[in-house]
Design a protein around this motif. Structure first.
Motif, PDB file in Angstrom:
ATOM      1  N   LEU A  10     100.079  51.403  29.658  1.00  0.00           N
ATOM      2  CA  LEU A  10      99.569  51.695  28.370  1.00  0.00           C
ATOM      3  C   LEU A  10      98.092  51.714  28.545  1.00  0.00           C
ATOM      4  O   LEU A  10      97.555  50.729  28.514  1.00  0.00           O
ATOM      5  N   ALA A  11      97.456  52.935  28.489  1.00  0.00           N
ATOM      6  CA  ALA A  11      95.892  53.047  28.936  1.00  0.00           C
ATOM      7  C   ALA A  11      95.075  52.917  27.296  1.00  0.00           C
ATOM      8  O   ALA A  11      94.277  52.109  27.297  1.00  0.00           O
ATOM      9  N   GLU A  12      95.740  53.599  26.346  1.00  0.00           N
ATOM     10  CA  GLU A  12      95.019  53.391  25.061  1.00  0.00           C
ATOM     11  C   GLU A  12      96.108  53.560  24.068  1.00  0.00           C
ATOM     12  O   GLU A  12      97.404  54.277  24.238  1.00  0.00           O
ATOM     13  N   LYS A  31      99.178  56.100  31.659  1.00  0.00           N
ATOM     14  CA  LYS A  31      98.683  56.202  33.042  1.00  0.00           C
ATOM     15  C   LYS A  31      99.741  55.616  33.996  1.00  0.00           C
ATOM     16  O   LYS A  31     100.287  54.698  34.135  1.00  0.00           O
ATOM     17  N   HIS A  32      99.916  56.695  35.157  1.00  0.00           N
ATOM     18  CA  HIS A  32     101.220  56.446  36.063  1.00  0.00           C
ATOM     19  C   HIS A  32     100.357  56.901  37.338  1.00  0.00           C
ATOM     20  O   HIS A  32      99.895  57.649  37.379  1.00  0.00           O
ATOM     21  N   GLU A  33     100.753  55.835  38.365  1.00  0.00           N
ATOM     22  CA  GLU A  33     100.183  55.994  39.798  1.00  0.00           C
ATOM     23  C   GLU A  33     101.459  55.590  40.700  1.00  0.00           C
ATOM     24  O   GLU A  33     102.078  54.697  40.487  1.00  0.00           O
ATOM     25  N   SER A  34     101.655  56.388  41.608  1.00  0.00           N
ATOM     26  CA  SER A  34     102.801  56.189  42.815  1.00  0.00           C
ATOM     27  C   SER A  34     102.503  56.977  43.713  1.00  0.00           C
ATOM     28  O   SER A  34     101.575  57.829  43.921  1.00  0.00           O
ATOM     29  N   GLU A  35     103.390  56.584  44.823  1.00  0.00           N
ATOM     30  CA  GLU A  35     103.289  57.482  46.023  1.00  0.00           C
ATOM     31  C   GLU A  35     104.861  58.047  46.103  1.00  0.00           C
ATOM     32  O   GLU A  35     105.832  57.726  45.938  1.00  0.00           O
ATOM     33  N   VAL A  36     104.848  59.593  46.298  1.00  0.00           N
ATOM     34  CA  VAL A  36     105.985  60.310  46.162  1.00  0.00           C
ATOM     35  C   VAL A  36     106.093  61.045  47.718  1.00  0.00           C
ATOM     36  O   VAL A  36     105.090  61.100  48.447  1.00  0.00           O
ATOM     37  N   THR A  37     107.079  61.548  48.244  1.00  0.00           N
ATOM     38  CA  THR A  37     107.348  62.416  49.356  1.00  0.00           C
ATOM     39  C   THR A  37     107.307  63.842  48.919  1.00  0.00           C
ATOM     40  O   THR A  37     108.303  63.986  48.170  1.00  0.00           O
ATOM     41  N   GLU A  48      97.258  60.918  33.962  1.00  0.00           N
ATOM     42  CA  GLU A  48      97.188  59.986  32.554  1.00  0.00           C
ATOM     43  C   GLU A  48      97.710  61.263  31.576  1.00  0.00           C
ATOM     44  O   GLU A  48      97.276  62.418  31.753  1.00  0.00           O
ATOM     45  N   ILE A  49      98.618  60.839  30.768  1.00  0.00           N
ATOM     46  CA  ILE A  49      99.497  61.862  29.976  1.00  0.00           C
ATOM     47  C   ILE A  49      99.190  61.214  28.334  1.00  0.00           C
ATOM     48  O   ILE A  49      99.286  59.954  28.092  1.00  0.00           O
ATOM     49  N   VAL A  85     100.237  69.568  26.702  1.00  0.00           N
ATOM     50  CA  VAL A  85     101.437  68.927  26.538  1.00  0.00           C
ATOM     51  C   VAL A  85     101.434  67.375  25.953  1.00  0.00           C
ATOM     52  O   VAL A  85     100.534  66.797  26.359  1.00  0.00           O
ATOM     53  N   VAL A  86     102.034  67.085  25.135  1.00  0.00           N
ATOM     54  CA  VAL A  86     102.371  65.791  24.787  1.00  0.00           C
ATOM     55  C   VAL A  86     103.623  65.101  25.156  1.00  0.00           C
ATOM     56  O   VAL A  86     104.689  65.746  24.810  1.00  0.00           O
ATOM     57  N   PHE A  87     103.737  63.916  25.572  1.00  0.00           N
ATOM     58  CA  PHE A  87     104.954  63.281  25.593  1.00  0.00           C
ATOM     59  C   PHE A  87     105.312  62.608  24.695  1.00  0.00           C
ATOM     60  O   PHE A  87     104.743  61.641  24.024  1.00  0.00           O
ATOM     61  N   HIS A  88     106.574  62.758  23.829  1.00  0.00           N
ATOM     62  CA  HIS A  88     107.166  62.324  22.508  1.00  0.00           C
ATOM     63  C   HIS A  88     108.001  61.053  23.216  1.00  0.00           C
ATOM     64  O   HIS A  88     109.114  61.221  23.806  1.00  0.00           O
ATOM     65  N   VAL A  89     107.586  59.816  23.058  1.00  0.00           N
ATOM     66  CA  VAL A  89     108.141  58.639  23.438  1.00  0.00           C
ATOM     67  C   VAL A  89     109.624  58.303  22.661  1.00  0.00           C
ATOM     68  O   VAL A  89     108.886  58.022  21.375  1.00  0.00           O
TER      69      VAL A  89
END
Length: 93
Positions: A10-12, A31-37, A48-49, A85-89
């Protein structure tokens, strides 16, 4: 199908407000951070969304600490102005 499941920090968080129908609403930034292949190669992902919650879930989200990490689920929609775009949680783990 339009469903997004995301582990994020939760960033804000805005103040709880009310829709014209009287439902509580809350605007967030996640805010999401990860490593994917991708194509066999590791790739660092950072995004950040903008997110929004409406209804009973706003009470749970309003109690989260800024910087805390959680699982969020919901759907994607367009912003009121039609730009972006907005993410509706709708769910919180």
């Amino acid at each position: 199908m339009n469903r997004l499941v995301l582990t994020a920090q939760l960033a804000e968080r805005g103040a709880v407000r009310y829709t014209p129908a009287g439902l509580p609403a809350l605007d967030l930034s996640l805010k999401h951070e990860s490593e994917v292949t991708q194509d066999g190669q590791p790739r660092r992902v950072s995004v950040e969304i903008k997110a929004r919650a409406i209804g009973a879930i706003t009470q749970r989200l309003a109690g989260l600490e800024i910087g805390s990490s959680h699982g969020f689920a919901g759907f994607l929609g367009s912003q009121r102005n039609g730009r972006g775009v907005v993410f509706h949680v709708t769910e919180l783990d």
